[in-house]
Design a protein around this motif. Structure first.
Motif, mmCIF file in Angstrom:
data_model
loop_
_atom_site.group_PDB
_atom_site.id
_atom_site.type_symbol
_atom_site.label_atom_id
_atom_site.label_comp_id
_atom_site.label_asym_id
_atom_site.label_seq_id
_atom_site.Cartn_x
_atom_site.Cartn_y
_atom_site.Cartn_z
ATOM 1 N N SER A 104 21.635 44.459 41.480
ATOM 2 C CA SER A 104 21.157 43.825 42.701
ATOM 3 C C SER A 104 20.838 42.338 42.523
ATOM 4 C CB SER A 104 19.913 44.560 43.218
ATOM 5 O OG SER A 104 19.392 43.929 44.365
ATOM 6 N N GLY A 105 20.066 42.012 41.497
ATOM 7 C CA GLY A 105 19.689 40.620 41.261
ATOM 8 C C GLY A 105 20.874 39.746 40.916
ATOM 9 N N ARG A 106 21.834 40.292 40.205
ATOM 10 C CA ARG A 106 23.032 39.526 39.838
ATOM 11 C C ARG A 106 23.877 39.211 41.063
ATOM 12 N NH1 ARG A 106 22.934 44.212 35.893
ATOM 13 N NH2 ARG A 106 21.160 43.485 34.666
ATOM 14 N N VAL A 107 24.002 40.169 41.964
ATOM 15 C CA VAL A 107 24.792 39.941 43.172
ATOM 16 C C VAL A 107 24.163 38.827 44.009
ATOM 17 C CG1 VAL A 107 25.547 40.986 45.355
ATOM 18 C CG2 VAL A 107 25.734 42.272 43.210
ATOM 19 N N ARG A 108 22.842 38.796 44.094
ATOM 20 C CA ARG A 108 22.170 37.758 44.885
ATOM 21 C C ARG A 108 22.263 36.385 44.220
ATOM 22 N NH1 ARG A 108 18.121 41.684 45.259
ATOM 23 N NH2 ARG A 108 16.838 40.496 43.784
ATOM 24 N N ALA A 109 22.121 36.336 42.899
ATOM 25 C CA ALA A 109 22.017 35.050 42.205
ATOM 26 C C ALA A 109 23.369 34.448 41.829
ATOM 27 C CB ALA A 109 21.164 35.205 40.943
ATOM 28 N N ALA A 110 24.387 35.268 41.689
ATOM 29 C CA ALA A 110 25.697 34.763 41.260
ATOM 30 C C ALA A 110 26.274 33.814 42.299
ATOM 31 C CB ALA A 110 26.659 35.927 41.025
ATOM 32 N N SER A 111 27.145 32.946 41.832
ATOM 33 C CA SER A 111 27.805 32.003 42.742
ATOM 34 C C SER A 111 28.724 32.734 43.710
ATOM 35 C CB SER A 111 28.621 30.983 41.932
ATOM 36 O OG SER A 111 29.413 30.179 42.772
ATOM 37 N N HIS A 112 29.556 33.617 43.183
ATOM 38 C CA HIS A 112 30.523 34.362 43.992
ATOM 39 C C HIS A 112 30.598 35.809 43.505
ATOM 40 C CE1 HIS A 112 31.758 30.259 44.874
ATOM 41 N NE2 HIS A 112 32.558 30.681 45.825
ATOM 42 N N ILE A 113 31.013 36.670 44.391
ATOM 43 C CA ILE A 113 31.314 38.071 44.067
ATOM 44 C C ILE A 113 32.774 38.328 44.436
ATOM 45 C CG2 ILE A 113 30.745 40.495 44.467
ATOM 46 C CD1 ILE A 113 28.483 38.897 43.193
ATOM 47 N N ILE A 114 33.504 38.926 43.511
ATOM 48 C CA ILE A 114 34.869 39.355 43.826
ATOM 49 C C ILE A 114 34.878 40.875 43.932
ATOM 50 C CG2 ILE A 114 37.288 39.382 43.140
ATOM 51 C CD1 ILE A 114 36.838 36.868 41.574
ATOM 52 N N VAL A 115 35.329 41.380 45.070
ATOM 53 C CA VAL A 115 35.467 42.818 45.253
ATOM 54 C C VAL A 115 36.948 43.166 45.173
ATOM 55 C CG1 VAL A 115 35.026 44.790 46.752
ATOM 56 C CG2 VAL A 115 33.406 42.875 46.708
ATOM 57 N N PHE A 116 37.276 44.099 44.289
ATOM 58 C CA PHE A 116 38.649 44.552 44.086
ATOM 59 C C PHE A 116 38.891 45.777 44.973
ATOM 60 C CE2 PHE A 116 37.674 41.961 40.576
ATOM 61 C CZ PHE A 116 38.813 41.643 39.851
ATOM 62 N N HIS A 117 39.920 45.696 45.806
ATOM 63 C CA HIS A 117 40.238 46.784 46.737
ATOM 64 C C HIS A 117 41.616 47.378 46.421
ATOM 65 C CE1 HIS A 117 37.144 45.535 49.819
ATOM 66 N NE2 HIS A 117 37.311 44.377 49.204
ATOM 67 N N VAL A 118 41.818 48.616 46.879
ATOM 68 C CA VAL A 118 43.152 49.228 46.871
ATOM 69 C C VAL A 118 43.480 49.706 48.281
ATOM 70 C CG1 VAL A 118 43.115 50.002 44.476
ATOM 71 C CG2 VAL A 118 42.253 51.517 46.272
ATOM 72 N N TYR A 119 44.749 50.009 48.493
ATOM 73 C CA TYR A 119 45.167 50.553 49.782
ATOM 74 C C TYR A 119 44.376 51.824 50.094
ATOM 75 C CZ TYR A 119 49.268 47.615 50.741
ATOM 76 O OH TYR A 119 50.100 46.560 51.057
ATOM 77 N N ARG A 120 43.968 51.921 51.336
ATOM 78 C CA ARG A 120 43.245 53.112 51.788
ATOM 79 C C ARG A 120 44.209 54.271 52.039
ATOM 80 N NH1 ARG A 120 38.168 53.127 53.792
ATOM 81 N NH2 ARG A 120 38.195 50.852 54.062
#
Length: 226
Positions: free
Chosen positions: A99-115
């Protein structure tokens, strides 16, 4: 749960593609530089919340991910780069110990696949050469939809490994995160065609991060080769 260390297999060779030597023979000094980067790379636990990556760095990261290899070049993925603090805060509420890392980090990359497997087959497999399509039909699709979904998800970790290998050369710290609530991430991000699989936090380590190798030396197995 897949091991992030496994995602780095083969990524060292990929680094030579991103940062090639001009010599035709192996440059041992370059190899040693890459090994130094790997020895110094670690999973960041505490970020400098005032630091933000530059647009050019984000563009380079996009190109690295775009060039990531995949079996039969199927590319079953999409990458979402998140900078907005409001969205990061919402995601952080469903990120468990991260939780704290997601808030403090500069950016978050979310990796997705086809649904949808059907959409994946129409948009990706249908565009491949006949030989690649034959492999897919004979060795992947023939095992059923669950096997196809698992096959697509495994490919995400190839792209993840390439990214984690490249980031140290850019001077960027990172945290790969499976400790997130994927259903909540999916509801927040809301992409009709894609669903999230894993995320990575990006930024700069806080000087007080006790997980950095200068404070806590790395511990790695030595009996991993058969």
């Amino acid at each position: 749960m897949l091991c992030f260390a496994c995602a780095l297999v083969g990524a060292l060779a990929r680094l030579l593609v991103f940062f090639p030597s001009k010599k035709k023979i192996i440059d041992l000094d370059q190899i040693m530089d890459i090994l130094k980067l790997f020895r110094e790379r670690y999973t960041t636990k505490l970020y400098d919340s005032t630091y933000r990556l530059q647009a050019e760095e984000i563009n380079q990261i996009k190109e690295i991910l775009r060039l990531a290899p995949s079996p039969i070049n199927s590319q079953p993925w999409a990458f979402e780069i998140i900078e907005d603090d409001v969205i990061k805060k919402r995601l952080s509420e469903h990120s468990m110990n991260n939780s704290g890392r997601v808030r403090a980090a500069s950016h978050i990359i979310v990796f997705h696949v086809y649904r949808s497997v059907d959409v994946f087959e129409r948009e990706r497999i249908g565009r491949l050469a006949e030989g690649a399509q034959g492999f897919y039909r004979g060795y992947v699709a023939s095992r059923g939809e669950l096997a196809v979904r698992a096959w697509m998800e495994r490919q995400i970790y190839i792209a993840l490994g390439v990214l984690l290998a490249a980031l140290p050369a850019m001077g960027i710290d990172s945290t790969p995160m499976e400790g997130i609530n994927l259903e909540a991430y999916d509801a927040i991000l809301g992409h009709e065609k894609y669903r999230p699989i894993v995320a990575v936090a990006l930024g700069r380590r806080h000087p007080k991060d006790e997980n950095q190798p200068s404070i806590t030396p790395k511990s790695r197995r030595t009996d991993v080769f058969l």
